[in-house]
Design a protein around this motif. Sequence first.
Motif, PDB file in Angstrom:
ATOM      1  N   PRO A   1     -22.854   9.516   0.714  1.00 48.26           N
ATOM      2  CA  PRO A   1     -21.535   8.991   0.371  1.00 48.26           C
ATOM      3  C   PRO A   1     -21.133   9.414  -1.042  1.00 48.26           C
ATOM      4  N   VAL A   2     -19.849   9.618  -1.212  1.00 53.44           N
ATOM      5  CA  VAL A   2     -19.327   9.997  -2.522  1.00 53.44           C
ATOM      6  C   VAL A   2     -19.320   8.753  -3.402  1.00 53.44           C
ATOM      7  N   THR A   3     -19.976   8.839  -4.536  1.00 56.10           N
ATOM      8  CA  THR A   3     -20.121   7.679  -5.410  1.00 56.10           C
ATOM      9  C   THR A   3     -19.350   7.838  -6.717  1.00 56.10           C
ATOM     10  N   THR A   4     -18.274   8.624  -6.691  1.00 61.74           N
ATOM     11  CA  THR A   4     -17.523   8.857  -7.912  1.00 61.74           C
ATOM     12  C   THR A   4     -16.865   7.571  -8.415  1.00 61.74           C
ATOM     13  N   TRP A   5     -16.242   6.820  -7.516  1.00 57.59           N
ATOM     14  CA  TRP A   5     -15.527   5.608  -7.915  1.00 57.59           C
ATOM     15  C   TRP A   5     -16.268   4.352  -7.477  1.00 57.59           C
ATOM     16  N   SER A   6     -17.572   4.428  -7.281  1.00 55.41           N
ATOM     17  CA  SER A   6     -18.322   3.265  -6.808  1.00 55.41           C
ATOM     18  C   SER A   6     -18.332   2.130  -7.833  1.00 55.41           C
TER      19      SER A   6
ATOM     20  N   GLN B   1     -11.027  -4.092  -9.562  1.00 61.68           N
ATOM     21  CA  GLN B   1      -9.651  -3.697  -9.253  1.00 61.68           C
ATOM     22  C   GLN B   1      -8.714  -4.898  -9.395  1.00 61.68           C
ATOM     23  N   LEU B   2      -9.137  -6.040  -8.889  1.00 64.26           N
ATOM     24  CA  LEU B   2      -8.313  -7.245  -8.976  1.00 64.26           C
ATOM     25  C   LEU B   2      -8.128  -7.671 -10.432  1.00 64.26           C
ATOM     26  N   ALA B   3      -9.189  -7.618 -11.212  1.00 68.51           N
ATOM     27  CA  ALA B   3      -9.093  -7.990 -12.631  1.00 68.51           C
ATOM     28  C   ALA B   3      -8.154  -7.034 -13.370  1.00 68.51           C
ATOM     29  N   THR B   4      -8.221  -5.754 -13.058  1.00 63.19           N
ATOM     30  CA  THR B   4      -7.340  -4.768 -13.688  1.00 63.19           C
ATOM     31  C   THR B   4      -5.890  -5.032 -13.310  1.00 63.19           C
ATOM     32  N   LEU B   5      -5.641  -5.338 -12.044  1.00 63.24           N
ATOM     33  CA  LEU B   5      -4.293  -5.628 -11.587  1.00 63.24           C
ATOM     34  C   LEU B   5      -3.722  -6.850 -12.287  1.00 63.24           C
TER      35      LEU B   5
END
Length: 103
Positions: A45-50, A57-61
Amino acid sequence: METNKDLQNKIDSTLNAIDAIESVNVSPFFKDKTMQRLFAEKDEPVTTWSWFSPKLQLATLVCVIVLNIIAFSEISKSNYDENINDFAETYGLSVSTDSSILN
């Protein structure tokens, strides 16, 4: 001739050591299993944005929304025209609206 005897003794001892080595029993499918493991295509699996998990994401939003609310409230408090006129007068960019005697 003594060196030839020593050399012959070394050769004989080496050949005797080879005879003492026992054969190794290997599974008949060892090569096939090894080749499959070596050349198997692995779907990693691609783990670039893991690290950017849903909680983060919720905290950033929430932070972005709070910053936007603060910025809009500050903009609505200030009067844009007054700020521009103050800026222009401070730096001598405003045109005088007073009528002069020569005009």
